[in-house]
Design an enzyme around this catalytic site. Structure first.
Site, PDB file in Angstrom:
ATOM      1  N   TYR A  34       0.868  -1.271   0.058  1.00 16.00           N
ATOM      2  CA  TYR A  34       0.199  -0.006   0.107  1.00 16.00           C
ATOM      3  C   TYR A  34       0.824   1.152   0.015  1.00 16.00           C
ATOM      4  CZ  TYR A  34       1.235  -1.101   4.690  1.00 16.00           C
ATOM      5  OH  TYR A  34       1.908  -1.450   5.731  1.00 16.00           O
ATOM      6  N   SER A  60       8.355   1.947  10.066  1.00 12.52           N
ATOM      7  CA  SER A  60       7.770   0.569   9.367  1.00 12.52           C
ATOM      8  C   SER A  60       6.628   0.079  10.039  1.00 12.52           C
ATOM      9  CB  SER A  60       9.045  -0.457   9.525  1.00 12.52           C
ATOM     10  OG  SER A  60       8.854  -1.020  11.049  1.00 12.52           O
ATOM     11  N   LYS A  61       6.106  -0.991   9.544  1.00 12.84           N
ATOM     12  CA  LYS A  61       4.848  -1.563  10.088  1.00 12.84           C
ATOM     13  C   LYS A  61       5.003  -1.931  11.448  1.00 12.84           C
ATOM     14  CE  LYS A  61       3.300  -4.189   6.286  1.00 12.84           C
ATOM     15  NZ  LYS A  61       3.236  -5.714   5.715  1.00 12.84           N
ATOM     16  N   ARG A  62       6.191  -2.103  11.854  1.00 12.75           N
ATOM     17  CA  ARG A  62       6.274  -2.154  13.231  1.00 12.75           C
ATOM     18  C   ARG A  62       6.199  -1.131  14.313  1.00 12.75           C
ATOM     19  NH1 ARG A  62      11.940  -4.918  13.867  1.00 12.75           N
ATOM     20  NH2 ARG A  62      11.524  -5.265  11.472  1.00 12.75           N
ATOM     21  N   SER A  63       6.226  -0.175  13.445  1.00 10.33           N
ATOM     22  CA  SER A  63       6.394   1.138  14.487  1.00 10.33           C
ATOM     23  C   SER A  63       4.828   1.517  14.702  1.00 10.33           C
ATOM     24  CB  SER A  63       6.834   2.352  13.721  1.00 10.33           C
ATOM     25  OG  SER A  63       8.075   2.053  12.972  1.00 10.33           O
TER      26      SER A  63
END
Ligand code: GLU
Length: 468
Positions: free
Chosen positions: A14, A243-246
């Site tokens: 995305y 990142s996604k982890r954040s």
């Protein structure tokens, strides 16, 4: 010279915050210079790219109102164009065929690494004779094309970082075309930027090492490279790459939470850039006017979710009621409330009553839900504290008085409560909190008197009587 810039996302995921900000800076720069902003979808990695992600990217840009003037262009539509440039590059003697198989490369690489040295392609195929090459071609041996990097230095004057330089010994003879004849990113991007007449390449810092390689392709093509501006990375609160982890990083996820696009654009603009006067709330037109690379930070900027909440809440507060009403419809619908069934005037008042409290549009249904349904549960701690014998006694008296009010406005209700408090020498809180709890089941919420006006006399009296 007409400024021509592009955003070139790969549809392998995305549109995330970082790409959105890159798109925004490209857009601001284009608009400021009466230039063109182009969308190019970099889908040469056929396996990892998808139509669905392309749609999401386009939808995200639309939501952010970052209108592009040309495109979307798809790299996959131009596969043959890239290869068309090979003969011309071959003539320069600056590229060569490499027949090394991945297995051979792996073996040689491991040997070098064992000796604790850094691996770089060892140019085994650089000195193949004409005959050797002919022979391998006849045998249909697969090969890739590599760029020969001569001795010397590679440098460019970045619009944000100033001069950046690298010794060529640190640049590998990199691949531009894979054995299946597909171009690698560094090659496709140069050919596209060149063919599209891109004047300024504005992209993330993480591409600096690619720029060094791309400059060699420009050199071989004999064309002037564009100007480069490498933007600092967006970091999370721990100063690591966002990142996604954040946390949430997908642009559409912010839309779905009820962030206003104007707030989001304003917020991301200020990660790594600020106007000279340090103003925080800026319209897109102001940003266009004020944008310059001089004020873009060289170091990464932090994505501060709290600041986004603050900014969004400011934008929500400043949105006029009619527009807010329209924006909120889908959020209410999702929460199972059809606000169109109710008097518009009442809904406007409800929205107004919680406007300053909401950080996201998604919070409105929760913040106002008690207006729409009977109260069956009351906050436990509140019950212990406020539904006490003497406090309920006050309510008993107040209900009777409320029934007598003819014009049930917040002002009239407030006056009644004030007079009562004064006359009885009690604190306002002694009657306000129990009333709020009886009307909403909660100990917090919008202004009580406005709440009562919105509920109306009959409903207010009914809810109070039920508690009594
Ligand atoms: N497709 C590349 C990316 O998504 C674009 C890089 C560039 O702007 O050249 O990172």
């Amino acid at each position: 010279m007409t400024v021509r810039v592009r955003i070139a996302p790969s549809p392998t995921g995305y549109l995330h915050v970082g790409t959105a900000r890159t798109a925004l800076y490209n857009y601001l720069f284009a608009r400021k210079n009466n230039g063109k902003f182009i969308l190019r979808i970099e889908d040469t990695d056929v396996e990892r790219s998808s139509k669905e992600m392309t749609d999401i990217i386009i939808e995200s840009l639309k939501w952010l109102k970052l209108e592009y003037d040309e495109g979307p262009f798809f790299q996959s539509d131009y596969f043959s164009h890239y290869i068309d440039h090979i003969p011309e590059l071959e003539k320069t003697g600056g590229i060569y065929r490499c027949f090394c198989t991945p297995e051979e490369l792996e073996e040689r690489k491991n040997k070098v690494i064992e000796q604790k040295k850094a691996w770089k392609y060892d140019r085994k195929c650089l000195n193949l004779s004409k005959e050797e090459i002919e022979k391998k071609l006849k045998e249909n041996k697969p090969y890739v094309w590599r760029v020969f990097i001569p001795e010397g230095k590679t440098y460019f004057d970045d619009l944000i970082h100033g001069r950046i330089e690298k010794d060529n010994s640190e640049i590998e003879d990199f691949i531009i075309v894979r054995s299946d004849k597909t171009p690698v990113y560094n090659f496709a991007v140069v050919i596209d930027d060149y063919r599209m007449g891109i004047t300024h390449v504005i992209r993330g810092d993480d591409h600096i090492s690619n720029t060094f390689k791309q400059l060699h392709i420009y050199r071989l093509l004999g064309v002037q490279p564009p100007e480069f501006a490498h933007l600092p990375l967006i970091l999370d609160e721990k100063k690591a790459k966002l990142s996604k982890r954040s946390g949430t990083v997908s642009v559409l996820a912010f839309r779905d939470m009820g962030v206003l696009p104007e707030a989001f654009v304003n917020f991301i603009a200020l990660i790594g850039w600020s106007p000279k006067d340090n103003r925080e709330i800026l319209s897109i037109d102001e940003m266009i006017q004020l944008f310059s690379f001089e004020n873009v930070a060289k170091k990464g900027g932090v994505f501060d979710y709290k600041k986004l909440e603050w900014m969004n809440s400011k934008y929500i507060t400043n949105t006029d009621d009619e527009k807010l009403y329209e924006l909120l419809k889908p959020f209410y619908r999702e929460a199972g409330i059809d606000i169109e069934k109710f008097e518009k005037d009442k809904i406007f008042k409800m929205i107004f009553s919680v406007k300053e409290k909401a950080r996201y549009l998604k919070e409105f249904p929760y913040l106002t839900e008690f207006f729409f349904k009977d109260i069956t549960e009351y906050d436990k701690k509140g019950v212990e504290k406020y539904f006490t014998f003497d406090k309920l006694n006050h309510l008993k008296f107040l209900v009777k008085e409320l029934e007598k009010i003819e014009n049930f406005t917040s002002e009239n209700v407030e006056k009644l409560y004030k007079d009562y408090v004064e006359k009885n020498g009690i604190k306002g809180a002694d009657v306000i909190h129990p009333t709020r709890l009886a009307l909403s089941g909660r100990t917090e919420g919008p202004s009580l008197f406005l709440m009562m006006e919105i509920l109306g006399k009959e409903e207010t009296v009914k809810r109070l009587t039920k508690v009594l």
